[in-house]
Write a protein that holds these residues in place. Structure first.
Motif, PDB file in Angstrom:
ATOM      1  N   LEU A 176     -48.163  10.297 -14.816  1.00 30.07           N
ATOM      2  CA  LEU A 176     -47.402  10.012 -13.594  1.00 30.07           C
ATOM      3  C   LEU A 176     -47.854  10.983 -12.515  1.00 30.07           C
ATOM      4  O   LEU A 176     -48.082  12.159 -12.789  1.00 30.07           O
ATOM      5  N   ASN A 193     -46.428  13.609 -22.793  1.00 36.54           N
ATOM      6  CA  ASN A 193     -45.036  13.427 -23.177  1.00 36.54           C
ATOM      7  C   ASN A 193     -44.242  12.602 -22.156  1.00 36.54           C
ATOM      8  O   ASN A 193     -43.061  12.831 -21.947  1.00 36.54           O
ATOM      9  N   VAL A 194     -44.919  11.651 -21.504  1.00 29.59           N
ATOM     10  CA  VAL A 194     -44.211  10.755 -20.595  1.00 29.59           C
ATOM     11  C   VAL A 194     -43.557   9.678 -21.461  1.00 29.59           C
ATOM     12  O   VAL A 194     -44.219   9.083 -22.307  1.00 29.59           O
ATOM     13  N   THR A 195     -42.269   9.476 -21.273  1.00 32.40           N
ATOM     14  CA  THR A 195     -41.605   8.499 -22.129  1.00 32.40           C
ATOM     15  C   THR A 195     -41.124   7.292 -21.349  1.00 32.40           C
ATOM     16  O   THR A 195     -40.897   6.227 -21.906  1.00 32.40           O
ATOM     17  N   SER A 204     -42.660  18.114 -16.384  1.00 30.60           N
ATOM     18  CA  SER A 204     -43.673  17.822 -15.376  1.00 30.60           C
ATOM     19  C   SER A 204     -43.905  19.085 -14.563  1.00 30.60           C
ATOM     20  O   SER A 204     -43.168  20.060 -14.687  1.00 30.60           O
ATOM     21  N   THR A 225     -46.017   1.386 -21.065  1.00 29.74           N
ATOM     22  CA  THR A 225     -45.404   2.716 -20.975  1.00 29.74           C
ATOM     23  C   THR A 225     -46.472   3.671 -20.462  1.00 29.74           C
ATOM     24  O   THR A 225     -47.545   3.777 -21.050  1.00 29.74           O
ATOM     25  N   CYS A 233     -48.735   6.988 -19.489  1.00 29.73           N
ATOM     26  CA  CYS A 233     -49.007   8.295 -20.078  1.00 29.73           C
ATOM     27  C   CYS A 233     -49.288   9.322 -18.995  1.00 29.73           C
ATOM     28  O   CYS A 233     -49.350  10.511 -19.272  1.00 29.73           O
ATOM     29  N   GLN A 260     -36.225  11.822 -10.915  1.00 26.53           N
ATOM     30  CA  GLN A 260     -36.027  11.708 -12.346  1.00 26.53           C
ATOM     31  C   GLN A 260     -35.712  10.291 -12.779  1.00 26.53           C
ATOM     32  O   GLN A 260     -36.023   9.892 -13.875  1.00 26.53           O
ATOM     33  N   GLN A 319     -47.385  14.689 -14.249  1.00 26.18           N
ATOM     34  CA  GLN A 319     -47.066  14.837 -15.674  1.00 26.18           C
ATOM     35  C   GLN A 319     -48.093  14.041 -16.456  1.00 26.18           C
ATOM     36  O   GLN A 319     -48.240  12.834 -16.260  1.00 26.18           O
ATOM     37  N   PHE A 324     -40.307  11.138 -14.041  1.00 25.95           N
ATOM     38  CA  PHE A 324     -40.731  12.465 -14.458  1.00 25.95           C
ATOM     39  C   PHE A 324     -39.664  13.120 -15.311  1.00 25.95           C
ATOM     40  O   PHE A 324     -38.467  12.888 -15.129  1.00 25.95           O
ATOM     41  N   SER A 325     -40.096  13.985 -16.223  1.00 24.76           N
ATOM     42  CA  SER A 325     -39.157  14.863 -16.908  1.00 24.76           C
ATOM     43  C   SER A 325     -38.787  15.983 -15.946  1.00 24.76           C
ATOM     44  O   SER A 325     -39.330  16.082 -14.853  1.00 24.76           O
ATOM     45  N   GLN A 334     -48.479   5.280 -11.713  1.00 25.62           N
ATOM     46  CA  GLN A 334     -48.485   5.351 -13.163  1.00 25.62           C
ATOM     47  C   GLN A 334     -49.766   4.809 -13.755  1.00 25.62           C
ATOM     48  O   GLN A 334     -50.437   3.963 -13.150  1.00 25.62           O
TER      49      GLN A 334
END
Ligand SMILES: *[C@@H]1O[C@H](CO)[C@@H](O)[C@H](O)[C@H]1NC(C)=O
Ligand SMILES: *[C@@H]1O[C@H](CO)[C@@H](O)[C@H](O)[C@H]1NC(C)=O
Ligand SMILES: *[C@@H]1O[C@H](CO)[C@@H](O)[C@H](O)[C@H]1NC(C)=O
Ligand SMILES: *[C@@H]1O[C@H](CO)[C@@H](O)[C@H](O)[C@H]1NC(C)=O
Ligand SMILES: *[C@@H]1O[C@H](CO)[C@@H](O)[C@H](O)[C@H]1NC(C)=O
Ligand SMILES: CC(=O)N[C@H]1CO[C@H](CO)[C@@H](O)[C@@H]1O
Length: 466
Positions: A255, A402-404, A362, A251, A253, A233, A399, A408-409, A245
């Motif tokens: 992963l 919504n990758v920020t 993810s 940033t 998009c 995480q 993922q 990973f989320s 990535q």
């Protein structure tokens, strides 16, 4: 032996009690979804849904119900199914705007017609068993149990509040019915009941939920951020290597992370295998991401390699998409295809309805493969080329939406905690424990007899040696 079955009985009782507590506590982390809607043109008060990943307790359900029922029509229909999980809506529901392949066409139309349905994706099991008493309390009327076969005789009076409980008849499992058939059979029953309500001009509030989950899902109650693969995480030093990535210097998009990406091809009856992991991740990767793209609804990650398995050009493509599934009232992302391209030829494996996660999450799976109980199935089962390829990705995490940040989320894992293997292990150990307890019990009950003969008769006299 001086041990009787009567004295062993308490031990067995204690064991059974223990077993039943284990079984019941093992399931208390399980949740069922609840969907509440009202008849067309009769808006429910708008309520903010629970935050993603949180489990709704019986007390929270009470407050949701009281604000919904305060304004809703008093005729209430409770559709109770034996088993349901929020995953059923993704796996068997239609993607937004495409009802053909949905197992819930009637439910989806009813939800679309209703102005503000309330969807609670994860209601704690305790909450779901409390629903009937709660409804009875709010409506002040006892439930009326309705058999779907007596539907035709149903006569309702709109001015008298009723609580109708419809136990949906179809149940998956036992080899008779597939989960999809059971769900669509029940959906037809829901459709029939709603048609009767419409025909008799009775306004209603309807609730669809289940007695228990259809599959054991991971307990999300401890908060979205705090559990799961904490290793991945955040870029903590424990990480062997960061995820791949795209794009590289912005940033991301997409992963991707895996412990290994094994690819095998059959040539002259021999399997040749390569692990693309070291070429993809780590300190000296040798992969290009040409043709990779992402936008808000579709993502394609293309890993291009050279001179792999005697192919000059070799690529592995992960195609993902995301969409809104009306019944679960949220967007889910799916890994639709994995494509292997080798010197201009290609084989495609489908993963669409097996590999999915809520769009903010993810997806993680210990093993993603096309061998045996496979998550990846050949796109064209007749394609001989597909049988000549084996893909096996271990500790796989992806993922695409919504990758920020470069982490990973929370991961939606492909395996629930209580897998059949874990259950079997648990039961086997309990059985061993029973045998051990019983054995110990027998040993403590063993007594040497002070007499070798009938106690009522005269005592044996052992002649003593002079
Ligand atoms: C509905 O119930 C009300 C009140 O009990 C009664 O006056 C009315 O006649 C009923 N209507 C029908 C169609 O049965
Ligand atoms: C990448 O792989 C190709 C083909 O095996 C090789 O020719 C090239 O030297 C490699 N590049 C690096 C940086 O290792
Ligand atoms: C995303 O990309 C796909 C495939 O290239 C395309 O069909 C779709 O229209 C795109 N969507 C948006 C919102 O740009
Ligand atoms: C959910 O999916 C729909 C398309 O089905 C898209 O238009 C919408 O932006 C998505 N919402 C989020 C939060 O990603
Ligand atoms: C693979 O997926 C496509 C589209 O999602 C679907 O039309 C096709 O039937 C699937 N094939 C198999 C074998 O499941
Ligand atoms: C970058 C991105 O897509 N962010 C979205 C992630 O999900 C949340 C909740 O759905 C959205 O609010 C963000 O816009």
């Amino acid at each position: 032996m001086a041990v009787s079955w009567v004295s062993a009985a308490p031990a067995i009782m204690v064991f059974l009690l223990f077993l039943s507590t284990i079984l019941s506590t093992g399931s208390c982390g399980d949740q069922v979804p609840l969907v509440l809607w009202s008849s067309e043109g009769y808006p429910l008060p708008r309520q903010s849904p629970p935050p993603a990943g949180s489990v709704v307790s019986a007390a929270q359900l009470d407050s949701y119900l009281s604000s919904a029922l305060s304004a809703a029509p008093q005729n209430t229909l409770l559709f109770l199914q034996d088993e349901l999980s929020v995953d059923d809506f993704t796996v068997f529901g239609g993607v937004f705007g495409n009802k053909q392949d949905s197992a819930f066409p009637h439910l989806e139309s009813a939800l679309q017609a209703s102005s503000s349905p309330l969807v609670l994706p994860a209601l704690s099991w305790g909450g779901s068993s409390a629903i009937l008493p709660l409804l009875q309390q709010h409506l002040g009327t006892p439930p009326l149990y309705l058999d779907p076969t007596s539907l035709a005789q149903l006569r309702l009076n709109a001015s008298v509040p009723t609580l109708l409980v419809i136990h949906l008849p179809y149940k998956a499992g036992s080899g008779l019915m597939s989960p999809r058939d059971a769900l669509s059979g029940n959906d037809v029953v829901i459709g029939q009941v709603l048609d009767i309500m419409k025909a008799q001009d009775v306004l209603y509030t309807a609730i669809y939920t289940a007695l228990k989950p259809s599959r054991v899902v991971q307990d999300l109650s401890e908060g979205v951020q705090s559990i799961g693969r904490t290793l991945l995480q955040a870029p903590v030093p424990v990480d062997p290597y960061p995820p791949l990535q795209f794009p590289k210097n912005a940033t991301p998009c997409i992963l991707l992370w895996a412990e290994s990406l094994l690819v095998s091809v059959q040539r002259d009856n021999k399997w040749e295998t390569v692990d693309l992991g070291p070429l993809t991740f780590g300190t000296s990767p040798n992969v290009t991401l040409t043709n990779t793209m992402c936008n808000t609804t579709k993502t394609r990650l293309v890993l291009n390699y050279q001179d792999i398995l005697q192919f000059k050009a070799f690529s592995l493509t992960f195609s993902m998409s995301q969409g809104f599934y009306p019944v679960s009232a949220r967007n889910w992302s799916t890994l639709d295809f994995v494509e292997v391209e080798y010197d201009g030829l290609s084989v495609v494996f489908n993963g669409s309805r097996n590999i999915y996660a809520p769009v903010e999450y993810s997806y993680h799976c210990q093993s993603v493969t096309n061998i045996r109980d496979a998550l990846l199935v050949p796109f064209n089962p007749k394609d001989i080329a597909a049988s000549q390829w084996m893909l096996s990705f271990s500790d796989f995490q992806i993922q695409g939406f919504n990758v920020t940040k470069l982490a990973f989320s929370y991961a939606n894992d492909c395996a629930g905690f209580f897998t059949p293997g874990i259950w079997m292990g648990l039961l086997t150990s309990l059985l061993m424990l029973l045998i051990l307890t019983y054995g110990l019990h027998m040993i403590t009950q063993l007594r040497t007899m002070d007499r070798f003969d009938d106690p009522k008769g005269p005592a044996i006299s052992v002649p003593q040696n002079e």
